[in-house]
Scaffold this active site. Sequence first.
Site: not given
Ligand SMILES: N[C@H]1[C@H](O)[C@@H](Sc2ccccc2)[C@@H]2OC[C@H]1O2
Length: 326
Positions: A34, A218
């Site tokens: 991420d 992102d």
């Molecule tokens: N940067 C992103 C992050 O990785 C995910 S966290 C996530 C939540 C549920 C399932 C998988 C991942 C969330 O959506 C957009 C932003 O926050």
Amino acid sequence: AQGSVTASPSQYDGEYDCPVTVGTPGVTLPLDFDTGSSDLWVFSSELPASERSGHAYYTSSSSSTSKLDSGETWDISYGDGSGAEGNIYIDKVTIGGITVTSQAVEAAESVSSEFVSDTSNDGLVGFAFDSINTASPNHVQTWFGNAEAQLASPVFTANLKKGKAGNYNFGYIDSSEYTGSITYATINSANGFWEFSASGYAVGSGAFSSQSIDVIADTGTTLIYLPAAIVKAYYAKVSGSSNSASAGGYIFPCSATLPSLTIGIGSYKAVVPGTFLNYAPNTGSTCFGGLQSNAGIGLSILGDVFLKSQFVVFNQGVPKIGFAPG
Ligand SMILES: N[C@H]1[C@H](O)[C@@H](Sc2ccccc2)[C@@H]2OC[C@H]1O2
């Protein structure tokens, strides 16, 4: 040192997960890489059994190299409303053959329902800037931040693909993974994100509109979120499309032929094929768009629908971000 790890898409390319080995003996978990956050956290034995079902997890007491990072906790809330929190251990973490011997491993004691139901990952690895790490009272470094000392160059690259495995590389740029040349944009890391100004957009074969668009890259966000006016201009070219409150965004007949979307990076025109913009089936014969409005988000996001059309260089040394045709 240099490393490379496979990135596997979940259903509809919702996320891309990579094998990460934690502790001694190593436990290998699929983690969601991420670039929109900066916590490395994992499902752990400290979760209630109900929240662990369907997931593999890290058990610090089973790892001979694990050490409690005493007094440190973490608590993260994501843009989509999900979240997790817990305590922290220092342990070995290996990604793509690169081992960080003293990595802060944020062990979950509680996770939101979105994570319980998303059995594609057993946690996340944040690749944004340390300033937005949620560990308290002291920030902890990202895995990449710790690994940089071992790398020939402070870079990692994302080579995500539509509907098939791609890869992340660390410490080098593999010229076989892209064509043409890489165009870089300066990163403003003040908000902790890989944030930069795109130079404009075009819909299909239409005229390019030069305008500065503040965006973040992102890998943890599935779709593309841009200002409402741009998104409206895009769907004006999709017959039968509508912005549906019940669907939560723009939908269209699945039979529609979608125009491409071009995003300017300096003078480089990054093209997202129209087929990438039909994200997934909605209800009946309607489909959900890979491009949605950023209304209510507060910033524009180039998520996986965009990133999987490109080869992307994240250079934390400058910092700068580079794009080339994938
Ligand atoms: N940067 C992103 C992050 O990785 C995910 S966290 C996530 C939540 C549920 C399932 C998988 C991942 C969330 O959506 C957009 C932003 O926050």
